[in-house]
Design a protein around this motif. Structure first.
Motif, PDB file in Angstrom:
ATOM      1  N   ARG A   1     -52.350 -17.032 -15.153  1.00 53.79           N
ATOM      2  CA  ARG A   1     -52.087 -15.290 -15.818  1.00 53.79           C
ATOM      3  C   ARG A   1     -51.573 -15.986 -17.102  1.00 53.79           C
ATOM      4  O   ARG A   1     -51.959 -15.590 -18.452  1.00 53.79           O
ATOM      5  CB  ARG A   1     -51.378 -14.731 -15.181  1.00 53.79           C
ATOM      6  CG  ARG A   1     -51.364 -13.444 -16.161  1.00 53.79           C
ATOM      7  CD  ARG A   1     -50.560 -12.262 -15.364  1.00 53.79           C
ATOM      8  NE  ARG A   1     -48.972 -12.823 -15.710  1.00 53.79           N
ATOM      9  CZ  ARG A   1     -47.943 -12.918 -14.786  1.00 53.79           C
ATOM     10  NH1 ARG A   1     -48.266 -12.579 -13.667  1.00 53.79           N
ATOM     11  NH2 ARG A   1     -46.855 -13.231 -15.109  1.00 53.79           N
ATOM     12  N   GLU A   2     -50.582 -16.693 -17.057  1.00 54.22           N
ATOM     13  CA  GLU A   2     -49.940 -17.332 -18.440  1.00 54.22           C
ATOM     14  C   GLU A   2     -50.843 -18.112 -19.337  1.00 54.22           C
ATOM     15  O   GLU A   2     -51.087 -18.007 -20.498  1.00 54.22           O
ATOM     16  CB  GLU A   2     -48.663 -18.000 -18.215  1.00 54.22           C
ATOM     17  CG  GLU A   2     -47.496 -17.304 -17.587  1.00 54.22           C
ATOM     18  CD  GLU A   2     -46.206 -18.265 -17.223  1.00 54.22           C
ATOM     19  OE1 GLU A   2     -46.355 -19.430 -17.516  1.00 54.22           O
ATOM     20  OE2 GLU A   2     -45.132 -17.591 -16.645  1.00 54.22           O
ATOM     21  N   ALA A   3     -51.675 -19.030 -18.545  1.00 56.21           N
ATOM     22  CA  ALA A   3     -52.654 -19.880 -19.384  1.00 56.21           C
ATOM     23  C   ALA A   3     -53.768 -18.793 -20.076  1.00 56.21           C
ATOM     24  O   ALA A   3     -54.051 -19.139 -21.203  1.00 56.21           O
ATOM     25  CB  ALA A   3     -53.475 -20.653 -18.166  1.00 56.21           C
ATOM     26  N   ILE A   4     -54.048 -17.862 -19.357  1.00 57.75           N
ATOM     27  CA  ILE A   4     -55.080 -17.052 -19.956  1.00 57.75           C
ATOM     28  C   ILE A   4     -54.557 -16.074 -20.920  1.00 57.75           C
ATOM     29  O   ILE A   4     -55.239 -15.976 -21.981  1.00 57.75           O
ATOM     30  CB  ILE A   4     -55.737 -16.030 -18.681  1.00 57.75           C
ATOM     31  CG1 ILE A   4     -56.526 -17.018 -17.710  1.00 57.75           C
ATOM     32  CG2 ILE A   4     -56.495 -15.132 -19.478  1.00 57.75           C
ATOM     33  CD1 ILE A   4     -56.879 -16.269 -16.538  1.00 57.75           C
ATOM     34  N   GLU A   5     -53.499 -15.676 -20.621  1.00 58.34           N
ATOM     35  CA  GLU A   5     -52.802 -14.798 -21.591  1.00 58.34           C
ATOM     36  C   GLU A   5     -52.460 -15.708 -22.834  1.00 58.34           C
ATOM     37  O   GLU A   5     -52.504 -15.250 -24.056  1.00 58.34           O
ATOM     38  CB  GLU A   5     -51.560 -14.156 -21.211  1.00 58.34           C
ATOM     39  CG  GLU A   5     -51.391 -12.905 -20.327  1.00 58.34           C
ATOM     40  CD  GLU A   5     -50.386 -12.428 -19.498  1.00 58.34           C
ATOM     41  OE1 GLU A   5     -49.555 -12.872 -19.647  1.00 58.34           O
ATOM     42  OE2 GLU A   5     -50.723 -11.480 -19.004  1.00 58.34           O
ATOM     43  N   GLY A   6     -51.841 -16.878 -22.649  1.00 53.20           N
ATOM     44  CA  GLY A   6     -51.532 -17.718 -23.684  1.00 53.20           C
ATOM     45  C   GLY A   6     -52.754 -18.163 -24.706  1.00 53.20           C
ATOM     46  O   GLY A   6     -52.871 -18.280 -25.592  1.00 53.20           O
TER      47      GLY A   6
ATOM     48  N   GLU B   1     -53.517 -15.297 -26.689  1.00 54.49           N
ATOM     49  CA  GLU B   1     -52.641 -15.113 -27.506  1.00 54.49           C
ATOM     50  C   GLU B   1     -53.055 -16.097 -28.830  1.00 54.49           C
ATOM     51  O   GLU B   1     -52.946 -15.713 -29.986  1.00 54.49           O
ATOM     52  CB  GLU B   1     -50.959 -15.230 -27.196  1.00 54.49           C
ATOM     53  CG  GLU B   1     -50.709 -14.065 -26.424  1.00 54.49           C
ATOM     54  CD  GLU B   1     -49.254 -14.206 -25.823  1.00 54.49           C
ATOM     55  OE1 GLU B   1     -48.690 -15.436 -25.993  1.00 54.49           O
ATOM     56  OE2 GLU B   1     -48.580 -13.580 -24.980  1.00 54.49           O
ATOM     57  N   ARG B   2     -53.109 -17.362 -28.215  1.00 55.03           N
ATOM     58  CA  ARG B   2     -53.460 -18.272 -29.156  1.00 55.03           C
ATOM     59  C   ARG B   2     -54.875 -17.995 -30.020  1.00 55.03           C
ATOM     60  O   ARG B   2     -55.071 -18.285 -31.397  1.00 55.03           O
ATOM     61  CB  ARG B   2     -53.734 -19.858 -28.713  1.00 55.03           C
ATOM     62  CG  ARG B   2     -52.572 -20.406 -28.292  1.00 55.03           C
ATOM     63  CD  ARG B   2     -52.543 -21.753 -27.894  1.00 55.03           C
ATOM     64  NE  ARG B   2     -53.384 -21.799 -26.580  1.00 55.03           N
ATOM     65  CZ  ARG B   2     -53.184 -21.807 -25.471  1.00 55.03           C
ATOM     66  NH1 ARG B   2     -51.824 -21.734 -25.130  1.00 55.03           N
ATOM     67  NH2 ARG B   2     -54.200 -22.135 -24.305  1.00 55.03           N
ATOM     68  N   ALA B   3     -55.619 -17.560 -29.428  1.00 49.98           N
ATOM     69  CA  ALA B   3     -57.010 -16.873 -30.070  1.00 49.98           C
ATOM     70  C   ALA B   3     -56.668 -15.779 -31.026  1.00 49.98           C
ATOM     71  O   ALA B   3     -57.307 -15.820 -32.189  1.00 49.98           O
ATOM     72  CB  ALA B   3     -58.076 -16.524 -28.873  1.00 49.98           C
ATOM     73  N   GLU B   4     -55.970 -14.976 -30.530  1.00 47.43           N
ATOM     74  CA  GLU B   4     -55.690 -13.763 -31.404  1.00 47.43           C
ATOM     75  C   GLU B   4     -54.876 -14.312 -32.733  1.00 47.43           C
ATOM     76  O   GLU B   4     -55.030 -14.030 -33.937  1.00 47.43           O
ATOM     77  CB  GLU B   4     -54.708 -12.592 -30.806  1.00 47.43           C
ATOM     78  CG  GLU B   4     -55.606 -11.797 -29.955  1.00 47.43           C
ATOM     79  CD  GLU B   4     -54.759 -10.851 -29.031  1.00 47.43           C
ATOM     80  OE1 GLU B   4     -53.546 -10.873 -29.042  1.00 47.43           O
ATOM     81  OE2 GLU B   4     -55.349 -10.369 -28.193  1.00 47.43           O
TER      82      GLU B   4
END
Length: 189
Positions: free
Chosen positions: A48-53, A56-59
């Motif tokens: 989940r952190e990898a996906i959210e990270g 977030e990095r993409a945003e």
């Protein structure tokens, strides 16, 4: 009476098997609860952190790209404005240089005309002087022949020549005034 379900080989034959089965189930539940579930939870949180990270990095990268695009567009607008300013300055400088060159050409033309007029006037004066001398000499010789006396006296010859030329000039100026009056009178008719 309660009908009995035939469990076949699963039916415990001894009570100790049943207790042991329950105890093993409890132990298995505790091991799964304390060891396996946290490992799954940890793996789930990491994903989940990898996906959210990643999101977030993409945003963040998208926001940086938009900011860079805005900076680029602002620089492009500034460059276009500067280019327009440079073109306008070049036009103004070209017009100014053209105006200065025209002024210089007009001044040079006026100077050349003035020099030509002065040169013509000098030539005219020189020719008139030479003409006076030659006409005076011829007139003196002719007058001497007509009158029958010698006009070799320079002072008397000079006065005679001057009087003759003055009469000629006066006669030519009255003729030119008379002809200009006639031409203006003819133009009115």
């Amino acid at each position: 009476m309660v009908p009995m379900i035939d469990l076949g080989p699963l039916l415990p034959h001894h009570l100790s098997e049943l207790i042991m089965g329950v105890l093993l189930m409890i132990v298995l539940y505790i091991v799964i609860r304390w060891k396996v579930t946290p490992a799954f939870e940890k793996m789930y949180d990491e994903r989940r952190e990898a996906i959210e990270g990643g999101m977030e990095r993409a945003e963040k990268a998208q926001a940086e790209a938009e900011a860079a695009l805005q900076r680029y567009e602002a620089q492009l607008a500034d460059a276009r404005a500067e280019a327009a300013s440079i073109r306008e300055d070049a036009k103004n400088q070209g017009a100014q240089i053209l105006s200065e060159m025209r002024e210089q050409a007009n001044a040079e033309s006026a100077r050349l005309v003035s020099n030509a007029k002065a040169q013509i006037e000098a030539e005219r004066t020189k020719v008139l002087g030479q003409l006076r001398t030659e006409v005076g000499g011829m007139a003196t010789t002719l007058a001497g022949r007509i009158v029958g006396e010698s006009l070799d006296d320079d002072e008397r010859a000079r006065r005679t020549v001057d009087r003759f030329i003055a009469d000629l000039e006066m006669h030519s100026s009255t003729e030119s005034a008379h002809s200009s009056t006639e031409s203006t009178g003819a133009g009115r008719s």
